[in-house]
Design a protein around this motif. Structure first.
Motif, PDB file in Angstrom:
ATOM      1  N   GLY A 122      13.255   0.038  -6.653  1.00  0.00           N
ATOM      2  CA  GLY A 122      14.296   0.650  -5.839  1.00  0.00           C
ATOM      3  C   GLY A 122      14.800   1.977  -6.349  1.00  0.00           C
ATOM      4  O   GLY A 122      15.707   2.570  -5.773  1.00  0.00           O
ATOM      5  N   GLY A 123      14.245   2.472  -7.459  1.00  0.00           N
ATOM      6  CA  GLY A 123      14.675   3.748  -8.006  1.00  0.00           C
ATOM      7  C   GLY A 123      15.051   3.634  -9.470  1.00  0.00           C
ATOM      8  O   GLY A 123      14.980   2.560 -10.076  1.00  0.00           O
ATOM      9  N   LEU A 124      15.472   4.741 -10.046  1.00  0.00           N
ATOM     10  CA  LEU A 124      15.789   4.793 -11.471  1.00  0.00           C
ATOM     11  C   LEU A 124      16.990   3.912 -11.815  1.00  0.00           C
ATOM     12  O   LEU A 124      16.955   3.134 -12.784  1.00  0.00           O
ATOM     13  N   TYR A 125      18.058   4.026 -11.037  1.00  0.00           N
ATOM     14  CA  TYR A 125      19.267   3.256 -11.355  1.00  0.00           C
ATOM     15  C   TYR A 125      19.069   1.750 -11.198  1.00  0.00           C
ATOM     16  O   TYR A 125      19.506   0.975 -12.060  1.00  0.00           O
ATOM     17  N   PRO A 126      18.434   1.266 -10.116  1.00  0.00           N
ATOM     18  CA  PRO A 126      18.143  -0.171 -10.054  1.00  0.00           C
ATOM     19  C   PRO A 126      17.255  -0.644 -11.209  1.00  0.00           C
ATOM     20  O   PRO A 126      17.432  -1.754 -11.718  1.00  0.00           O
ATOM     21  N   GLY A 127      16.304   0.201 -11.638  1.00  0.00           N
ATOM     22  CA  GLY A 127      15.470  -0.154 -12.785  1.00  0.00           C
ATOM     23  C   GLY A 127      16.288  -0.259 -14.060  1.00  0.00           C
ATOM     24  O   GLY A 127      16.098  -1.185 -14.862  1.00  0.00           O
ATOM     25  N   LEU A 128      17.234   0.673 -14.242  1.00  0.00           N
ATOM     26  CA  LEU A 128      18.125   0.623 -15.406  1.00  0.00           C
ATOM     27  C   LEU A 128      19.018  -0.612 -15.336  1.00  0.00           C
ATOM     28  O   LEU A 128      19.255  -1.277 -16.357  1.00  0.00           O
ATOM     29  N   SER A 129      19.503  -0.922 -14.137  1.00  0.00           N
ATOM     30  CA  SER A 129      20.331  -2.118 -13.955  1.00  0.00           C
ATOM     31  C   SER A 129      19.554  -3.381 -14.323  1.00  0.00           C
ATOM     32  O   SER A 129      20.095  -4.282 -14.977  1.00  0.00           O
ATOM     33  N   PHE A 130      18.290  -3.449 -13.922  1.00  0.00           N
ATOM     34  CA  PHE A 130      17.450  -4.604 -14.256  1.00  0.00           C
ATOM     35  C   PHE A 130      17.326  -4.751 -15.770  1.00  0.00           C
ATOM     36  O   PHE A 130      17.476  -5.851 -16.321  1.00  0.00           O
TER      37      PHE A 130
ATOM     38  N   PRO B 133       0.802  -1.237   0.000  1.00  0.00           N
ATOM     39  CA  PRO B 133       0.000   0.000   0.000  1.00  0.00           C
ATOM     40  C   PRO B 133       0.829   1.279   0.000  1.00  0.00           C
ATOM     41  O   PRO B 133       0.358   2.327  -0.431  1.00  0.00           O
ATOM     42  N   SER B 134       2.079   1.202   0.466  1.00  0.00           N
ATOM     43  CA  SER B 134       2.898   2.410   0.593  1.00  0.00           C
ATOM     44  C   SER B 134       3.638   2.772  -0.694  1.00  0.00           C
ATOM     45  O   SER B 134       4.299   3.813  -0.760  1.00  0.00           O
ATOM     46  N   ILE B 135       3.535   1.941  -1.734  1.00  0.00           N
ATOM     47  CA  ILE B 135       4.265   2.162  -2.987  1.00  0.00           C
ATOM     48  C   ILE B 135       3.330   2.774  -4.023  1.00  0.00           C
ATOM     49  O   ILE B 135       2.213   2.306  -4.230  1.00  0.00           O
ATOM     50  N   SER B 136       3.820   3.823  -4.692  1.00  0.00           N
ATOM     51  CA  SER B 136       2.955   4.548  -5.619  1.00  0.00           C
ATOM     52  C   SER B 136       3.309   4.346  -7.091  1.00  0.00           C
ATOM     53  O   SER B 136       2.487   4.629  -7.966  1.00  0.00           O
ATOM     54  N   ASP B 137       4.528   3.894  -7.408  1.00  0.00           N
ATOM     55  CA  ASP B 137       4.887   3.673  -8.806  1.00  0.00           C
ATOM     56  C   ASP B 137       5.913   2.550  -8.911  1.00  0.00           C
ATOM     57  O   ASP B 137       6.557   2.172  -7.922  1.00  0.00           O
ATOM     58  N   LEU B 138       6.073   2.018 -10.126  1.00  0.00           N
ATOM     59  CA  LEU B 138       6.928   0.850 -10.326  1.00  0.00           C
ATOM     60  C   LEU B 138       8.404   1.199 -10.202  1.00  0.00           C
ATOM     61  O   LEU B 138       9.210   0.350  -9.801  1.00  0.00           O
ATOM     62  N   VAL B 139       8.787   2.428 -10.510  1.00  0.00           N
ATOM     63  CA  VAL B 139      10.183   2.846 -10.337  1.00  0.00           C
ATOM     64  C   VAL B 139      10.562   2.748  -8.870  1.00  0.00           C
ATOM     65  O   VAL B 139      11.640   2.273  -8.499  1.00  0.00           O
ATOM     66  N   GLN B 140       9.652   3.186  -8.012  1.00  0.00           N
ATOM     67  CA  GLN B 140       9.860   3.067  -6.572  1.00  0.00           C
ATOM     68  C   GLN B 140       9.919   1.595  -6.161  1.00  0.00           C
ATOM     69  O   GLN B 140      10.696   1.205  -5.291  1.00  0.00           O
ATOM     70  N   ALA B 141       9.129   0.757  -6.815  1.00  0.00           N
ATOM     71  CA  ALA B 141       9.081  -0.671  -6.467  1.00  0.00           C
ATOM     72  C   ALA B 141      10.389  -1.380  -6.785  1.00  0.00           C
ATOM     73  O   ALA B 141      10.781  -2.317  -6.073  1.00  0.00           O
TER      74      ALA B 141
END
Length: 256
Positions: free
Chosen positions: A134-142, A124-132
């Motif tokens: 861990g942030g922009l850089y972890p998303g880019l790493s994925f 419930p505390s998460i508002s977007d998938l980038v936040q899910a």
């Protein structure tokens, strides 16, 4: 909480774009296959090492039922890809069964990673998938990891498929990997599952990468052992260099 449909759409798009690019570039390559295979060998070693850490396999599988179950899934993953290869040989896929087995291993790995993202996105505390993620850089790493892992599958196709009409296998592999990501991110919204078992299965299956990429690089005499070793080291560092992108956000935050 990130809406389920949005999580599925974004995860599917991210996996399809990054894995699709890796598959397309290397499935259509006809030159320098031994060199690419040596790089993929190094990346495969790094991948399996990471998966073993994610699976948290115990030193002794007989300590408790959960430990035994993880060790069993590891062995089952290794057996599964071998059975897929055998089935492909009987179906006369002419070498494409090697890439198919690798694509299955990558799909299970992708599902496990997407399950972790889905577990956070459904909070419930998460508002977007980038936040899910861990942030922009972890998303880019994925995304970069999916590219490198799909690269291994693509190189295996170029190395082993004796006849290479690549479009149908490309679409099949891409659909499998993308759907595994979509399913993985959706599962935690409905049921409580741990991803450790999927990582254990993927780790066992990914041992196949090392064997086959070693065969493709070392089996060709015109590439001396030192060249293979150097290229494999480059592949190993490539995989970990991509992973280092994950920590850039933390470094940037500390600098501020």
């Amino acid at each position: 909480m990130v809406p389920l449909a949005l999580s599925m759409a974004l995860m599917g798009s991210l996996v399809a774009l990054s894995a699709g690019l890796g598959l397309f570039i290397f499935m259509t390559r006809k030159a320098s296959v031994p060199a690419f295979a040596a790089v993929a060998l190094g990346s495969s070693v790094a991948l399996v090492r990471d998966l073993l850490g994610e699976a948290a396999l115990p030193e002794s599988p007989l300590l408790d039922l959960n430990s035994f179950f993880l060790a069993l899934l590891f062995a089952l993953g290794a057996l599964t890809v071998l059975l897929i290869e055998r089935a492909g040989i009987r179906a006369r896929l002419q070498g494409a069964e090697v890439a198919a087995a690798m694509a299955v291993a990558l799909a299970i790995h992708t599902m496990a990673e997407a399950m972790e993202v889905g577990g956070v996105a459904s909070s419930p505390s998460i508002s977007d998938l980038v936040q899910a993620v861990g942030g922009l850089y972890p998303g880019l790493s994925f995304a970069l990891h999916k590219f490198v892992e799909a690269m291994i599958v693509g190189i295996s196709f170029s190395a082993f498929a004796s006849r290479r009409p690549w479009r149908a296998p490309f679409l099949a592999f891409l659909a499998l990997i993308t759907l595994s990501g979509i399913l993985g991110v959706a599962l935690p919204y409905g049921i409580s599952l741990t991803s450790s078992g999927f990582f254990a299965f993927a780790a066992g299956a990914s041992l196949y990468y090392i064997v086959r990429m070693g065969e493709a690089s070392l089996g060709l005499a015109r590439y001396e052992a030192w060249k293979v070793a150097l290229l494999a080291l480059a592949g190993f560092l490539l995989y970990y260099g991509v992973g280092a992108v994950h920590s850039l956000g933390a470094v940037e935050a500390e600098a501020l």
